[in-house]
Design a protein around this motif. Sequence first.
Motif, PDB file in Angstrom:
ATOM      1  N   VAL B 115      62.296  35.590  43.039  1.00  0.00           N
ATOM      2  CA  VAL B 115      62.131  36.667  42.067  1.00  0.00           C
ATOM      3  C   VAL B 115      60.772  37.320  42.302  1.00  0.00           C
ATOM      4  O   VAL B 115      59.846  36.681  42.801  1.00  0.00           O
ATOM      5  CB  VAL B 115      62.225  36.169  40.609  1.00  0.00           C
ATOM      6  CG1 VAL B 115      63.585  35.576  40.337  1.00  0.00           C
ATOM      7  CG2 VAL B 115      61.120  35.188  40.298  1.00  0.00           C
ATOM      8  N   ASP B 116      60.652  38.617  41.962  1.00  0.00           N
ATOM      9  CA  ASP B 116      59.375  39.318  42.129  1.00  0.00           C
ATOM     10  C   ASP B 116      58.507  39.167  40.892  1.00  0.00           C
ATOM     11  O   ASP B 116      57.294  39.024  40.986  1.00  0.00           O
ATOM     12  CB  ASP B 116      59.644  40.806  42.394  1.00  0.00           C
ATOM     13  CG  ASP B 116      60.458  41.010  43.662  1.00  0.00           C
ATOM     14  OD1 ASP B 116      60.104  40.388  44.684  1.00  0.00           O
ATOM     15  OD2 ASP B 116      61.450  41.747  43.615  1.00  0.00           O
ATOM     16  N   VAL B 117      59.143  39.215  39.729  1.00  0.00           N
ATOM     17  CA  VAL B 117      58.417  39.106  38.464  1.00  0.00           C
ATOM     18  C   VAL B 117      59.142  38.078  37.599  1.00  0.00           C
ATOM     19  O   VAL B 117      60.377  38.041  37.584  1.00  0.00           O
ATOM     20  CB  VAL B 117      58.361  40.463  37.726  1.00  0.00           C
ATOM     21  CG1 VAL B 117      57.518  40.355  36.469  1.00  0.00           C
ATOM     22  CG2 VAL B 117      57.813  41.545  38.641  1.00  0.00           C
ATOM     23  N   LEU B 118      58.371  37.245  36.902  1.00  0.00           N
ATOM     24  CA  LEU B 118      58.957  36.249  36.009  1.00  0.00           C
ATOM     25  C   LEU B 118      58.734  36.718  34.569  1.00  0.00           C
ATOM     26  O   LEU B 118      57.589  36.851  34.134  1.00  0.00           O
ATOM     27  CB  LEU B 118      58.283  34.899  36.251  1.00  0.00           C
ATOM     28  CG  LEU B 118      58.819  33.702  35.490  1.00  0.00           C
ATOM     29  CD1 LEU B 118      60.201  33.335  36.005  1.00  0.00           C
ATOM     30  CD2 LEU B 118      57.884  32.515  35.659  1.00  0.00           C
ATOM     31  N   VAL B 119      59.812  37.006  33.856  1.00  0.00           N
ATOM     32  CA  VAL B 119      59.691  37.375  32.439  1.00  0.00           C
ATOM     33  C   VAL B 119      60.653  36.466  31.689  1.00  0.00           C
ATOM     34  O   VAL B 119      61.796  36.811  31.428  1.00  0.00           O
ATOM     35  CB  VAL B 119      60.056  38.852  32.184  1.00  0.00           C
ATOM     36  CG1 VAL B 119      59.587  39.270  30.789  1.00  0.00           C
ATOM     37  CG2 VAL B 119      59.433  39.754  33.225  1.00  0.00           C
ATOM     38  N   ARG B 120      60.207  35.262  31.392  1.00  0.00           N
ATOM     39  CA  ARG B 120      61.152  34.264  30.897  1.00  0.00           C
ATOM     40  C   ARG B 120      60.445  33.427  29.843  1.00  0.00           C
ATOM     41  O   ARG B 120      60.184  32.260  30.064  1.00  0.00           O
ATOM     42  CB  ARG B 120      61.602  33.386  32.075  1.00  0.00           C
ATOM     43  CG  ARG B 120      62.821  32.539  31.764  1.00  0.00           C
ATOM     44  CD  ARG B 120      63.011  31.507  32.842  1.00  0.00           C
ATOM     45  NE  ARG B 120      64.041  30.564  32.476  1.00  0.00           N
ATOM     46  CZ  ARG B 120      63.863  29.582  31.616  1.00  0.00           C
ATOM     47  NH1 ARG B 120      62.698  29.406  31.028  1.00  0.00           N
ATOM     48  NH2 ARG B 120      64.859  28.757  31.343  1.00  0.00           N
ATOM     49  N   ASN B 121      60.113  33.987  28.725  1.00  0.00           N
ATOM     50  CA  ASN B 121      59.285  33.395  27.668  1.00  0.00           C
ATOM     51  C   ASN B 121      58.482  32.179  28.132  1.00  0.00           C
ATOM     52  O   ASN B 121      58.646  31.066  27.694  1.00  0.00           O
ATOM     53  CB  ASN B 121      60.108  33.093  26.405  1.00  0.00           C
ATOM     54  CG  ASN B 121      61.035  31.914  26.552  1.00  0.00           C
ATOM     55  OD1 ASN B 121      61.723  31.787  27.555  1.00  0.00           O
ATOM     56  ND2 ASN B 121      61.031  31.028  25.565  1.00  0.00           N
ATOM     57  N   THR B 122      57.594  32.457  29.091  1.00  0.00           N
ATOM     58  CA  THR B 122      56.788  31.417  29.711  1.00  0.00           C
ATOM     59  C   THR B 122      55.372  31.444  29.141  1.00  0.00           C
ATOM     60  O   THR B 122      54.750  32.507  29.087  1.00  0.00           O
ATOM     61  CB  THR B 122      56.738  31.659  31.228  1.00  0.00           C
ATOM     62  OG1 THR B 122      58.075  31.713  31.717  1.00  0.00           O
ATOM     63  CG2 THR B 122      55.978  30.557  31.933  1.00  0.00           C
ATOM     64  N   THR B 123      54.883  30.283  28.693  1.00  0.00           N
ATOM     65  CA  THR B 123      53.542  30.206  28.108  1.00  0.00           C
ATOM     66  C   THR B 123      52.477  30.268  29.192  1.00  0.00           C
ATOM     67  O   THR B 123      52.545  29.571  30.189  1.00  0.00           O
ATOM     68  CB  THR B 123      53.379  28.911  27.315  1.00  0.00           C
ATOM     69  OG1 THR B 123      54.383  28.849  26.324  1.00  0.00           O
ATOM     70  CG2 THR B 123      52.019  28.866  26.635  1.00  0.00           C
ATOM     71  N   TRP B 124      51.501  31.116  28.956  1.00  0.00           N
ATOM     72  CA  TRP B 124      50.348  31.272  29.854  1.00  0.00           C
ATOM     73  C   TRP B 124      49.383  30.113  29.610  1.00  0.00           C
ATOM     74  O   TRP B 124      48.838  29.995  28.518  1.00  0.00           O
ATOM     75  CB  TRP B 124      49.701  32.618  29.544  1.00  0.00           C
ATOM     76  CG  TRP B 124      48.510  32.990  30.357  1.00  0.00           C
ATOM     77  CD1 TRP B 124      47.927  32.278  31.355  1.00  0.00           C
ATOM     78  CD2 TRP B 124      47.763  34.193  30.234  1.00  0.00           C
ATOM     79  NE1 TRP B 124      46.880  32.958  31.873  1.00  0.00           N
ATOM     80  CE2 TRP B 124      46.746  34.138  31.208  1.00  0.00           C
ATOM     81  CE3 TRP B 124      47.850  35.317  29.407  1.00  0.00           C
ATOM     82  CZ2 TRP B 124      45.811  35.161  31.368  1.00  0.00           C
ATOM     83  CZ3 TRP B 124      46.922  36.328  29.566  1.00  0.00           C
ATOM     84  CH2 TRP B 124      45.916  36.257  30.534  1.00  0.00           C
ATOM     85  N   THR B 125      49.209  29.248  30.591  1.00  0.00           N
ATOM     86  CA  THR B 125      48.226  28.165  30.474  1.00  0.00           C
ATOM     87  C   THR B 125      47.362  28.146  31.720  1.00  0.00           C
ATOM     88  O   THR B 125      47.724  28.726  32.755  1.00  0.00           O
ATOM     89  CB  THR B 125      48.892  26.785  30.342  1.00  0.00           C
ATOM     90  OG1 THR B 125      49.502  26.456  31.601  1.00  0.00           O
ATOM     91  CG2 THR B 125      49.944  26.759  29.248  1.00  0.00           C
ATOM     92  N   GLY B 126      46.246  27.437  31.633  1.00  0.00           N
ATOM     93  CA  GLY B 126      45.313  27.369  32.754  1.00  0.00           C
ATOM     94  C   GLY B 126      45.947  26.790  34.005  1.00  0.00           C
ATOM     95  O   GLY B 126      45.797  27.320  35.103  1.00  0.00           O
TER      96      GLY B 126
END
Lengths: 397, 360
Positions: B115-126
């Motif tokens: 996939v080129d972009v991931l838009v899958r209610n993913t939490t941004w973590t370090g």
Amino acid sequence: MTAAQAPARARPPLWRDVRVLRVVGQAAALVVVGMLLAWLWSNLQNNVDSLGIPAPTDFSYLNQPVGQSIAGSDLRPTQSRLDALQVGLVRTIQIAIVGIILTTILGVLLGIARLSQNWLVATFARIYVELFRNTPPLVVIIFIYLGMFINGGFLPRVGDAVEIPNLLAADIRGISVLWVSFTDSPWPYLLVLVGAIAVGWGVVRWRNHVQDAQGKPTYPMLSGLVVFLAMAIVGWLALGGPTELSAPSVAENGRVTGGNKLTPEYAALLIGLVLYTASHVAEITRASIQAVARGQDEAAKALGLSAGQRLRKVILPQALRVAIPPLSNQYLNLTKNSSLAVAIAYVEMTRVTSDLVANGAPAFQAFLLLAFLYLLISLATALITNFINGRLAIPGR
Amino acid sequence: MKQFGKRAALVALMAALAIGVAACGDDDDSSSDGGGDTASAGASLQSILDNGSFKCGTRDDLAGFAALDASGERAGFDTEYCRAIAAALFGDSEAVEFVDLQTADRFTALQSGEVDVLVRNTTWTGSRDGGEGANFLATTFYDGQGMLVSADSDFQSLKDMDGATICLTEGTTTQLNLEDAFTNAGVNVGEALPFADPELIQEAYNAGRCDGWTADRSALAGFRTNWPGGPENVRILDETFSKEPLGPAVSDGNDDLAQAVEWAVFATMQAEEFGITSANVDQIRDTSEDPNIRRFLGLEEEGGTFDPGLGLPADFNYQVIKQVGNYGEIFERNITPLGLERGVNALWTDGGLIYAPPYR
């Protein structure tokens, strides 16, 4: 003839000598396995290094705080992960012991019932065995949990608890009963109880011996029980009553406090495991009874023993010899299947481990330790059943 | 000899196993390397533009975020952001190829260029920004752990829940967050029951086994919408006790694509701030005298059309708004039906966290 045999006895060349090939084959297999293990280990270490996670021999994660409580235990979030694992281990062992006892009773009864002359009893036992033996244990456990407890309807909602004052209080959160707890260290009185069991058992054996020698009834079990109870009561008084009673009661907010609570999760797990494993034990019992030579039963009948006496004194003791090895297998299965508790929110060893891993404990060490603990429980079970097997085996064979 | 034959077979089996394990091991190596060192796994912005469509990693099973609607069409908050990106890149919100991903596979799919972009209610973590080799962009939804309780219960906040039984899904940091939140509120968790899946929790909850159900607020809102007997039977407490910023991500090292995707997201936020919706965007384009809005919509000014150098068409903001809508519209279409308020997801001008950098 002798002349013709002589050259055949001369050693064949090395590469065709079975004795040499055997040794070489084993050595080669050993080297391959050793290399494989060494390679796996170095692979693990390399990967662990490159990911910057603790080395596979580092178990210091166990000393860190666990950060969460365990339902139904006193564990606080500030206690160590090792304490949490200990709670899980005790629970797994508890399920195993209680489960094995109940499974054995139910399974043996069902196995005998399968051989009953009564069509209804035999058919019921057969349907039971076929039903549970062919259903995955996870399905049985979830079915019991939802069908019997959660949606079963016999447990009232919180606030409407069914109550027998000071004795029992039950709602959907669990069935709390009056319970005995120790005011101080439980060990002194537990030692007294162990002593009482030993002496009581000695009395049973002695009365049995007298019965066999003199041929008149001496009620060995009854005498043993009386001696045990007498010692238990005297010991309790001598230690100044080291126990106190905890009675369940319904608090103002409708929640039940006090007593010992049997939660639906624990009950469903236990009942599910027992129902499932008992179907296997029943088959083992049936097969073992059928393995006892028919002449044994006929001879006992000729002596004038009743049906119950024949079963108890002649058939079952001999059947037990056949049954013990496969039974120990089922006991191990029950212990290992207790990890299915993860589905219904009962926290035991496997659940604790996967929670630790989810919260940052190194997965390799945590699961290695889990496997090791299951191995320990299994070995202990095998040790006990082997001991019993050794005692029961016919001497001289 | 027969015995030895068996042993030989065993050795062969071992060897086969070793090869199998070696293959797995190699896989792991390459993926961990891919995360750390590889410059870029995904296609560059130019090759995506040449291709005429892009691959958006999503899912089809989370009501409100990415699911199939009654007619079998893809709908949801994340789905619309995939379309918004397509509208920005190609001027066509349909120029997107949806790829359904499992939770466990999503970063691998991103790294490998599936996939080129991931838009899958993913939490941004370090660690995800770092070790997983993902590059998280502007947050589209600020989620957090919440507590669902019965509508007729006395619980108004966590402080009222001393000794309560709480159901939760196993295997994440949910229980840790819960215990921390209770400790901070000065109360104790009575029992925390970790279940393997939400269906069992719902059964247990409905039978009165637990007082509360904790999970991400957006997930709770989804459960509430489909609650047996109607959503009015349960409510969600106001407290939020963990930070779960959700947003699109691209693979590390793909800076051109990252900027383009990020500004496509900002377009929706800026549009709401300007008060531009998909309904009035044409009218505003024809009549507005505001230089900020004219620049934003890619209109001719003295000295030509403004081009910030993002590699996007001059009218990409217009296309996003016209074809998909502004942030508020996307939110209202997908999240509001779940019964969730704007809350922290309000515009910064309304005291929320939604904020787009200036377009100039």
